[in-house]
Design a protein around this motif. Structure first.
Motif, PDB file in Angstrom:
ATOM      1  N   UNK A  64      55.820   5.941  35.633  1.00 24.24           N
ATOM      2  CA  UNK A  64      56.373   6.735  36.734  1.00 24.24           C
ATOM      3  C   UNK A  64      55.830   8.152  36.731  1.00 24.24           C
ATOM      4  N   UNK A  66      55.597  11.891  39.372  1.00 18.40           N
ATOM      5  CA  UNK A  66      55.969  12.553  40.628  1.00 18.40           C
ATOM      6  C   UNK A  66      54.723  12.742  41.484  1.00 18.40           C
ATOM      7  N   UNK A 131      68.157   7.814  29.814  1.00 14.85           N
ATOM      8  CA  UNK A 131      67.020   8.736  29.698  1.00 14.85           C
ATOM      9  C   UNK A 131      66.080   8.600  30.904  1.00 14.85           C
ATOM     10  N   UNK A 132      65.782   7.374  31.279  1.00 16.79           N
ATOM     11  CA  UNK A 132      64.842   7.166  32.396  1.00 16.79           C
ATOM     12  C   UNK A 132      65.464   7.572  33.727  1.00 16.79           C
ATOM     13  N   UNK A 134      67.671   9.715  34.371  1.00 18.64           N
ATOM     14  CA  UNK A 134      67.889  11.159  34.536  1.00 18.64           C
ATOM     15  C   UNK A 134      66.789  11.806  35.372  1.00 18.64           C
ATOM     16  N   UNK A 135      65.693  11.094  35.554  1.00 17.15           N
ATOM     17  CA  UNK A 135      64.567  11.662  36.308  1.00 17.15           C
ATOM     18  C   UNK A 135      64.800  11.650  37.812  1.00 17.15           C
TER      19      UNK A 135
ATOM     20  N   UNK B  82      55.628  12.330  26.432  1.00 13.22           N
ATOM     21  CA  UNK B  82      56.089  10.958  26.178  1.00 13.22           C
ATOM     22  C   UNK B  82      55.190  10.233  25.184  1.00 13.22           C
ATOM     23  N   UNK B  98      61.677  15.385  23.673  1.00 15.16           N
ATOM     24  CA  UNK B  98      62.481  14.470  24.495  1.00 15.16           C
ATOM     25  C   UNK B  98      63.502  15.212  25.347  1.00 15.16           C
ATOM     26  N   UNK B 102      62.379  16.026  32.364  1.00 12.81           N
ATOM     27  CA  UNK B 102      62.933  14.671  32.453  1.00 12.81           C
ATOM     28  C   UNK B 102      61.849  13.670  32.086  1.00 12.81           C
ATOM     29  N   UNK B 103      62.245  12.388  31.933  1.00 13.23           N
ATOM     30  CA  UNK B 103      61.319  11.378  31.429  1.00 13.23           C
ATOM     31  C   UNK B 103      60.070  11.244  32.297  1.00 13.23           C
ATOM     32  N   UNK B 105      58.694  13.437  34.326  1.00 14.23           N
ATOM     33  CA  UNK B 105      57.851  14.637  34.169  1.00 14.23           C
ATOM     34  C   UNK B 105      57.117  14.622  32.837  1.00 14.23           C
ATOM     35  N   UNK B 106      57.751  14.053  31.827  1.00 12.51           N
ATOM     36  CA  UNK B 106      57.108  14.035  30.498  1.00 12.51           C
ATOM     37  C   UNK B 106      55.912  13.093  30.446  1.00 12.51           C
ATOM     38  N   UNK B 107      55.750  12.259  31.466  1.00 11.46           N
ATOM     39  CA  UNK B 107      54.504  11.481  31.561  1.00 11.46           C
ATOM     40  C   UNK B 107      53.338  12.352  32.002  1.00 11.46           C
ATOM     41  N   UNK B 188      72.100  17.505  30.866  1.00  9.91           N
ATOM     42  CA  UNK B 188      71.203  17.325  29.722  1.00  9.91           C
ATOM     43  C   UNK B 188      69.790  17.799  30.048  1.00  9.91           C
ATOM     44  N   UNK B 189      69.389  17.591  31.296  1.00  9.84           N
ATOM     45  CA  UNK B 189      68.057  18.037  31.699  1.00  9.84           C
ATOM     46  C   UNK B 189      68.165  19.478  32.181  1.00  9.84           C
TER      47      UNK B 189
END
Lengths: 159, 278
Positions: A64, A66, A131-132, A134-135, B82, B98, B102-103, B105-107, B188-189
């Protein structure tokens, strides 16, 4: 390697949903307006344009991402999947079956992200799901139904 | 939309990146290295960043290393947050990254991008400060190796034209007892009101902070006090607070008084978590 000069536009071949599409980009264009305005792939939604809301989520090389936070030019040679490429996928059906939709604006981003989640983590636990997810932001706050949809796909695939 | 145009290059070697950079500089063009690009894109859209030449370094193999070699963990500057989490080499660094963004964005966000951020947080630096990491930097004189404290502690950054290639951490520092606490305003974020990472090495408590002052820091004076075994824990914390090396931030996320209150709590929790003083 120079991919574009500062003034003109260039033709860039983008691999989207398994097909090459030639698009015309400025180096400063992000992927999102190219998908929506040149290719009519309007499933990825424009919202915050800041990477905060997840409404524009697409998959880049199955992860995933953006679409508002990638330059279109840097996605040349990458594999892009939009919500249109996930038509009739188990996750799309799960969102329908679990009523995981209210106004619908965030839904494509959620489905794309959730599809990647169950693909990458077929045994995802609650922590990974949280966790996922939350994006992505749903202003209608329909989070419970969305989690149910994700869990239903995980359950079906484990059976 | 980004309201300016720029030349865009993809470098595949350090040498090529440097040549492109120098060529742009020689033509008096504003030039920038580009890694994950999340900050550049968001800042450029708001008019807070500008470049006439952008050099993408993500295809340089050295910047993508993520492996242990001869007792050292090498993390390339272009490695995403990530990817660091998934690799499982450095638990404290994983805990910290971590909680950055967020997840999804961390990609895209890279560790090099986080360390070079214009924002004050740069939380990925915390475990690196604690582990005495070294940086491999490529610049005018070729490669140089520098302790992370010399480049990114407090407000110092890379020199103009320099490129972070790898971050290097001795494997003996990867699995030490550690803890990380991040307090945000709401969810959390989010950016930290206070975040701190700590380790125990050779029975000594090491701690580094973000969100407290205008830049992250690790302080020898604070650690000396926090390791003073002749003092009670609350006395140590009270004295340590007087050694914060700068003005405590006051902004929309929290007043300086609130940050100081949180700092006390965070340090107490860290002592407890690491069982220091028992």
């Amino acid at each position: 390697m120079k991919l574009s000069n500062g003034k003109g536009k260039m033709v860039a071949p983008l691999l989207i949903n398994g097909e090459i599409h030639d698009v015309i980009v400025r180096s400063a264009d992000t992927l999102l307006p190219i998908l929506r305005e040149q290719l009519g792939l309007t499933g990825a939604k424009q919202a915050c344009q800041n990477g905060d809301c997840g409404a524009c989520t697409v998959l880049i090389n199955n992860q995933p991402s953006h679409a508002c936070l990638s330059l279109a030019i840097e996605t040349v040679n990458q594999s892009i999947t939009t919500i249109e490429g996930l038509s009739n996928s188990p996750m799309q059906e799960a969102f329908v079956n679990n009523w995981a939709i209210q106004c619908g604006y965030c839904t494509p981003g959620f489905i794309v992200n959730s599809h990647a989640l169950v693909t990458n983590h077929p045994n995802a636990d609650d922590n990974i799901i949280e966790e996922w997810l939350q994006s992505n932001i749903c202003r209608c706050t329909g989070y419970e139904e969305i989690k149910m949809a994700v869990k239903s796909v995980l359950k079906t695939s484990s059976e | 939309m980004i309201a300016f145009d720029f030349e865009y290059y993809e470098a595949t070697t350090l040498k090529e990146a440097k040549e492109l950079y120098e060529k742009a500089q020689a033509m008096d063009k504003k030039v920038m290295y580009y890694n994950g690009g999340t900050e550049f894109i968001t800042f450029a859209r708001k008019g807070k960043a500008y470049a006439e030449v952008v050099i993408n370094i993500k295809n340089i193999p050295d910047c993508n290393l993520l492996e242990v070699r001869d007792g050292t963990l090498l993390i390339g500057a272009s490695v995403t947050l990530n990817a660091i989490v998934n690799a499982g080499f450095y638990p404290l660094l994983e805990d910290v990254v971590k909680r950055i963004a967020d997840h999804t964005s961390r990609n895209k966000i890279t560790i090099g991008g986080n360390l070079n951020s214009q924002l004050m947080y740069k939380e990925a630096i915390l475990p690196l400060l604690l582990a005495d990491a070294k940086l491999e930097i490529f610049g005018e004189e070729g490669i140089r190796y520098v302790p992370v404290q010399e480049v990114f502690n407090k407000k110092r950054t890379l020199k103009q034209g320099e490129l972070l290639v790898t971050i290097q951490v001795a494997t003996e520092n990867l699995q030490l007892p550690s803890t990380f606490i991040k307090r945000t305003k709401m969810s959390k974020v989010g950016y930290p009101v206070v975040s701190a990472a700590a380790i125990i090495k050779e029975e000594q408590f090491r701690i580094a902070f973000s969100g407290v002052c205008a830049s992250p820091f690790r302080s020898a004076a604070i650690e000396k006090i926090l390791n003073a075994s002749d003092l009670q824990i609350d006395q140590r914390i009270e004295k340590a607070l007087r050694e914060i090396p700068g003005k405590i931030v006051e902004d929309v996320n929290g007043s300086s008084a609130y940050r100081q209150f949180l700092l006390t709590q965070v340090m107490e929790d860290m002592y407890r978590g690491l069982e220091v003083g028992k």
